[in-house]
Design a protein around this motif. Structure first.
Motif, PDB file in Angstrom:
ATOM      1  N   GLN B  27       0.867  -1.181   0.000  1.00 14.95           N
ATOM      2  CA  GLN B  27       0.000   0.000   0.000  1.00 14.95           C
ATOM      3  C   GLN B  27       0.907   1.235   0.000  1.00 14.95           C
ATOM      4  O   GLN B  27       1.933   1.245   0.681  1.00 14.95           O
ATOM      5  CB  GLN B  27      -0.866   0.032   1.271  1.00 14.95           C
ATOM      6  CG  GLN B  27      -1.778  -1.164   1.426  1.00 14.95           C
ATOM      7  CD  GLN B  27      -1.090  -2.353   2.086  1.00 14.95           C
ATOM      8  OE1 GLN B  27      -0.292  -2.210   2.998  1.00 14.95           O
ATOM      9  NE2 GLN B  27      -1.406  -3.552   1.610  1.00 14.95           N
ATOM     10  N   GLY B  28       0.537   2.214  -0.778  1.00 11.88           N
ATOM     11  CA  GLY B  28       1.273   3.478  -0.770  1.00 11.88           C
ATOM     12  C   GLY B  28       2.728   3.300  -1.172  1.00 11.88           C
ATOM     13  O   GLY B  28       3.050   2.767  -2.213  1.00 11.88           O
ATOM     14  N   THR B  29       3.622   3.747  -0.293  1.00 15.65           N
ATOM     15  CA  THR B  29       5.056   3.676  -0.601  1.00 15.65           C
ATOM     16  C   THR B  29       5.731   2.517   0.124  1.00 15.65           C
ATOM     17  O   THR B  29       6.947   2.404   0.104  1.00 15.65           O
ATOM     18  CB  THR B  29       5.754   4.969  -0.153  1.00 15.65           C
ATOM     19  OG1 THR B  29       5.699   5.056   1.270  1.00 15.65           O
ATOM     20  CG2 THR B  29       5.117   6.197  -0.780  1.00 15.65           C
ATOM     21  N   TRP B  30       4.926   1.693   0.764  1.00  8.91           N
ATOM     22  CA  TRP B  30       5.482   0.662   1.636  1.00  8.91           C
ATOM     23  C   TRP B  30       6.001  -0.522   0.851  1.00  8.91           C
ATOM     24  O   TRP B  30       5.660  -0.732  -0.302  1.00  8.91           O
ATOM     25  CB  TRP B  30       4.422   0.272   2.677  1.00  8.91           C
ATOM     26  CG  TRP B  30       4.184   1.446   3.561  1.00  8.91           C
ATOM     27  CD1 TRP B  30       3.583   2.620   3.196  1.00  8.91           C
ATOM     28  CD2 TRP B  30       4.639   1.652   4.893  1.00  8.91           C
ATOM     29  NE1 TRP B  30       3.630   3.529   4.240  1.00  8.91           N
ATOM     30  CE2 TRP B  30       4.255   2.953   5.288  1.00  8.91           C
ATOM     31  CE3 TRP B  30       5.322   0.851   5.804  1.00  8.91           C
ATOM     32  CZ2 TRP B  30       4.533   3.464   6.545  1.00  8.91           C
ATOM     33  CZ3 TRP B  30       5.588   1.363   7.063  1.00  8.91           C
ATOM     34  CH2 TRP B  30       5.200   2.642   7.426  1.00  8.91           C
ATOM     35  N   SER B  47      13.193   5.737  -0.942  1.00  9.59           N
ATOM     36  CA  SER B  47      12.336   5.867   0.234  1.00  9.59           C
ATOM     37  C   SER B  47      11.292   6.953   0.018  1.00  9.59           C
ATOM     38  O   SER B  47      11.605   8.028  -0.487  1.00  9.59           O
ATOM     39  CB  SER B  47      13.217   6.239   1.429  1.00  9.59           C
ATOM     40  OG  SER B  47      12.460   6.340   2.595  1.00  9.59           O
ATOM     41  N   GLY B  48      10.021   6.659   0.418  1.00  6.37           N
ATOM     42  CA  GLY B  48       8.998   7.701   0.453  1.00  6.37           C
ATOM     43  C   GLY B  48       8.395   8.098  -0.878  1.00  6.37           C
ATOM     44  O   GLY B  48       7.623   9.055  -0.932  1.00  6.37           O
ATOM     45  N   VAL B  49       8.695   7.390  -1.951  1.00  5.83           N
ATOM     46  CA  VAL B  49       8.140   7.752  -3.269  1.00  5.83           C
ATOM     47  C   VAL B  49       7.163   6.654  -3.674  1.00  5.83           C
ATOM     48  O   VAL B  49       7.535   5.482  -3.702  1.00  5.83           O
ATOM     49  CB  VAL B  49       9.253   7.869  -4.339  1.00  5.83           C
ATOM     50  CG1 VAL B  49       8.662   8.280  -5.685  1.00  5.83           C
ATOM     51  CG2 VAL B  49      10.315   8.853  -3.887  1.00  5.83           C
ATOM     52  N   ASP B  50       5.911   7.024  -3.976  1.00  2.00           N
ATOM     53  CA  ASP B  50       4.956   5.964  -4.299  1.00  2.00           C
ATOM     54  C   ASP B  50       5.250   5.375  -5.673  1.00  2.00           C
ATOM     55  O   ASP B  50       5.817   6.020  -6.554  1.00  2.00           O
ATOM     56  CB  ASP B  50       3.510   6.444  -4.161  1.00  2.00           C
ATOM     57  CG  ASP B  50       3.114   7.464  -5.201  1.00  2.00           C
ATOM     58  OD1 ASP B  50       3.132   8.658  -4.868  1.00  2.00           O
ATOM     59  OD2 ASP B  50       2.784   7.082  -6.344  1.00  2.00           O
ATOM     60  N   ARG B  53       4.760   6.836  -9.167  1.00  2.00           N
ATOM     61  CA  ARG B  53       5.632   7.937  -9.597  1.00  2.00           C
ATOM     62  C   ARG B  53       7.048   7.530  -9.929  1.00  2.00           C
ATOM     63  O   ARG B  53       7.777   8.308 -10.526  1.00  2.00           O
ATOM     64  CB  ARG B  53       5.767   8.954  -8.471  1.00  2.00           C
ATOM     65  CG  ARG B  53       4.591   9.786  -8.146  1.00  2.00           C
ATOM     66  CD  ARG B  53       4.995  10.580  -6.920  1.00  2.00           C
ATOM     67  NE  ARG B  53       4.040  11.581  -6.583  1.00  2.00           N
ATOM     68  CZ  ARG B  53       4.229  12.892  -6.733  1.00  2.00           C
ATOM     69  NH1 ARG B  53       5.356  13.343  -7.247  1.00  2.00           N
ATOM     70  NH2 ARG B  53       3.315  13.742  -6.381  1.00  2.00           N
ATOM     71  N   ARG B  73      17.759  10.906  -4.659  1.00  2.00           N
ATOM     72  CA  ARG B  73      16.800  10.148  -3.860  1.00  2.00           C
ATOM     73  C   ARG B  73      17.525   9.393  -2.746  1.00  2.00           C
ATOM     74  O   ARG B  73      18.646   8.913  -2.929  1.00  2.00           O
ATOM     75  CB  ARG B  73      16.065   9.125  -4.745  1.00  2.00           C
ATOM     76  CG  ARG B  73      15.171   9.750  -5.793  1.00  2.00           C
ATOM     77  CD  ARG B  73      13.932  10.298  -5.182  1.00  2.00           C
ATOM     78  NE  ARG B  73      12.968  10.729  -6.194  1.00  2.00           N
ATOM     79  CZ  ARG B  73      12.041  11.639  -5.965  1.00  2.00           C
ATOM     80  NH1 ARG B  73      11.937  12.219  -4.775  1.00  2.00           N
ATOM     81  NH2 ARG B  73      11.183  11.956  -6.927  1.00  2.00           N
ATOM     82  N   ARG B  74      16.826   9.256  -1.617  1.00  2.00           N
ATOM     83  CA  ARG B  74      17.359   8.401  -0.558  1.00  2.00           C
ATOM     84  C   ARG B  74      16.916   6.965  -0.819  1.00  2.00           C
ATOM     85  O   ARG B  74      15.787   6.731  -1.248  1.00  2.00           O
ATOM     86  CB  ARG B  74      16.821   8.844   0.804  1.00  2.00           C
ATOM     87  CG  ARG B  74      17.377  10.173   1.285  1.00  2.00           C
ATOM     88  CD  ARG B  74      16.729  10.536   2.593  1.00  2.00           C
ATOM     89  NE  ARG B  74      17.089   9.583   3.635  1.00  2.00           N
ATOM     90  CZ  ARG B  74      17.871   9.875   4.665  1.00  2.00           C
ATOM     91  NH1 ARG B  74      18.378  11.074   4.783  1.00  2.00           N
ATOM     92  NH2 ARG B  74      18.123   8.977   5.584  1.00  2.00           N
ATOM     93  N   SER B  77      14.692   2.495   3.482  1.00  2.00           N
ATOM     94  CA  SER B  77      15.232   2.417   4.848  1.00  2.00           C
ATOM     95  C   SER B  77      15.600   0.975   5.219  1.00  2.00           C
ATOM     96  O   SER B  77      16.228   0.743   6.246  1.00  2.00           O
ATOM     97  CB  SER B  77      14.219   2.974   5.845  1.00  2.00           C
ATOM     98  OG  SER B  77      12.980   2.318   5.693  1.00  2.00           O
ATOM     99  N   HIS B  99       4.051  -5.903   2.182  1.00  2.00           N
ATOM    100  CA  HIS B  99       3.235  -5.874   3.400  1.00  2.00           C
ATOM    101  C   HIS B  99       1.876  -6.497   3.070  1.00  2.00           C
ATOM    102  O   HIS B  99       0.843  -6.001   3.476  1.00  2.00           O
ATOM    103  CB  HIS B  99       3.039  -4.422   3.865  1.00  2.00           C
ATOM    104  CG  HIS B  99       4.265  -3.798   4.426  1.00  2.00           C
ATOM    105  ND1 HIS B  99       4.236  -2.899   5.462  1.00  2.00           N
ATOM    106  CD2 HIS B  99       5.575  -3.930   4.103  1.00  2.00           C
ATOM    107  CE1 HIS B  99       5.462  -2.506   5.735  1.00  2.00           C
ATOM    108  NE2 HIS B  99       6.289  -3.115   4.919  1.00  2.00           N
ATOM    109  N   MET B 135      13.122  -4.010  14.911  1.00  2.00           N
ATOM    110  CA  MET B 135      12.651  -2.670  14.542  1.00  2.00           C
ATOM    111  C   MET B 135      12.962  -2.412  13.073  1.00  2.00           C
ATOM    112  O   MET B 135      14.029  -2.787  12.579  1.00  2.00           O
ATOM    113  CB  MET B 135      13.328  -1.610  15.417  1.00  2.00           C
ATOM    114  CG  MET B 135      12.939  -1.717  16.882  1.00  2.00           C
ATOM    115  SD  MET B 135      11.180  -1.419  17.163  1.00  2.00           S
ATOM    116  CE  MET B 135      11.165   0.360  17.101  1.00  2.00           C
ATOM    117  N   PRO B 136      12.050  -1.754  12.370  1.00  2.00           N
ATOM    118  CA  PRO B 136      12.287  -1.476  10.950  1.00  2.00           C
ATOM    119  C   PRO B 136      13.617  -0.745  10.742  1.00  2.00           C
ATOM    120  O   PRO B 136      13.960   0.158  11.496  1.00  2.00           O
ATOM    121  CB  PRO B 136      11.103  -0.576  10.574  1.00  2.00           C
ATOM    122  CG  PRO B 136      10.027  -0.921  11.543  1.00  2.00           C
ATOM    123  CD  PRO B 136      10.722  -1.254  12.817  1.00  2.00           C
TER     124      PRO B 136
END
Lengths: 207, 193
Positions: B27-30, B47-50, B53, B73-74, B77, B99, B135-136
């Motif tokens: 889902q989303g950027t995950w 990271s953080g880009v859906d 895009r 871009r990073r 994570s 996920h 932890m992630p």
């Protein structure tokens, strides 16, 4: 971009079957923009086909029962977008009065903890949303918030997924809630790092 | 300077990211994806880009030794997780982390998945093991997941999701779909759907 175009771009996940086929109610989106609050509803259509006439400024005190208290709570929230929806598994949790416990990392990060149940009252909703980005509201459904439309929509999707996971996990022994300290750490990490990266990408469109 | 092979791999990563999103496995950027074009580096999703895009230019090249990366871009994570698996598994050239919902039922219950379909079992093994929670983004998560994965095709990550490996993205993607299908069948048979 016009507001309806931004909503159309980011609300596509709400066109998924879990929000359309067996949902208890339709979905509404509230957005803060230029000092006003706008309400978008699809009238049964798809979010990716949203038109300008489906978006209008909120009329304080005159909206439907499921929107009026949420909108009032939203006025005082620091968030810029809110989604009100009725997906099936979140609705089962709401009906049972049990909330959605936090058993997955994405729920811990995006929502900030368990999703509680509250009455359809602006103060109760605002209180619940102070430290979480999701709440189940009697008479309204699942309410999620975010720094932008994209985050609020993701919060709805993740909450519904967690609700289904929690309800189905008993067939294999039940879901194990995450320790509170881990939830706090993950939420803090998300807000500081990941959420900022997403916001940098999505906020540019949502101006 | 990008080689033709790297250009192709970047396009594939962007394409498979969209496939993951459209199939509902993320889902989303995950979630995240990576490939290993050579012994020194990996290409990973940003990271953080859906995924709608992501363009090939958004894919990040990361050193497997130093985790240094190039570009604006990073990287995801979960760098350490991908790097650790590549280090432990020279046969693996692609990794996909999702996920997906039914794998997450097992992840939340901290239970391994017994594969009941013999055809799927022949392709991904009879059991998809579960890795202890970490932890992630942490070294712990990388170590625990790599250990639970062993020589397998897939591994469920406690409270988190699913990771699948392959000799290329097509194989890793097939394994993600098959594992999610097996998990869905297992749960819904017992749930009553």
């Amino acid at each position: 971009m016009e507001l309806y175009e931004v909503i159309r771009k980011y609300a596509g996940m709400l066109d998924g079957p879990e929000f359309t086929e067996h949902a208890e109610s339709g979905t509404a989106i509230l957005v803060k923009r230029d000092g006003s609050i706008f309400l978008a509803e699809t009238d049964g259509g798809q979010w990716k086909e949203l038109e300008a006439q489906n978006v209008r400024e909120v009329r304080p005190g005159l909206e439907s029962e499921r929107v009026v208290a949420a909108a009032e709570a939203f006025v005082h929230s620091s968030r810029k977008a809110m989604v009100i929806s009725g997906p099936p598994y979140a609705s089962i949790c709401l009906e049972a009065g049990r909330g959605i416990s936090v058993v997955l990392d994405d729920m811990a990060q995006i929502i900030g903890g368990a999703c509680a149940v509250c009455e359809n009252d602006a103060k109760a909703i605002a209180r619940a949303l102070k430290k979480r980005d999701a709440v189940l509201v009697r008479g309204a459904g699942l309410i999620t918030t975010g720094h932008n439309i994209y985050e609020a929509v993701c919060a709805a999707v993740v909450s519904e997924k967690s609700a289904e996971v929690v309800l189905k996990a008993p067939v294999i022994g039940g879901a194990k809630p995450l320790p509170a300290i881990d939830v706090l750490k993950m939420r803090s990490f998300y807000l500081k790092k990941y959420s900022k990266e997403e916001r940098a990408v999505h906020d540019a469109d949502e101006q | 300077m990008q080689t033709n092979n790297e250009e192709m791999l970047r396009r594939e990563l962007a394409e498979y990211g969209r496939k993951l999103l459209h199939s509902g496995l993320v889902q989303g950027t995950w979630g995240n994806l990576s490939v290993r074009p050579n012994a020194e580096s990996m290409l990973v999703t940003p990271s953080g880009v859906d995924y709608e895009r992501i363009s090939p230019d958004d894919i990040v090249s990361v050193s497997l030794d130093s985790f240094e990366y190039e570009g604006d871009r990073r990287p995801t994570s979960e760098l350490k997780l991908h790097a650790k698996i590549y280090s432990a598994r020279p046969d693996v050239r692609a990794i996909i982390h999702t996920h997906s919902k039914y794998a997450c039922v097992f992840a939340a219950a901290r239970m391994p998945l017994q594969i009941e379909d013999p055809e799927i079992a022949a392709r991904i093994g009879e059991v998809v093991h579960i890795a202890e929670h970490g932890m992630p983004g942490s070294d712990e998560l990388a170590d625990r997941t790599t250990k639970a994965l062993g020589n397998g095709a897939a591994c469920i990550m406690a409270a988190h999701g699913l990771i699948c490996v392959g000799s290329d993205l097509e194989e890793a993607w097939d394994r993600c779909r098959m594992t999610e299908d097996a998990a869905r069948t297992y749960i819904n048979k017992r749930w009553g759907d």
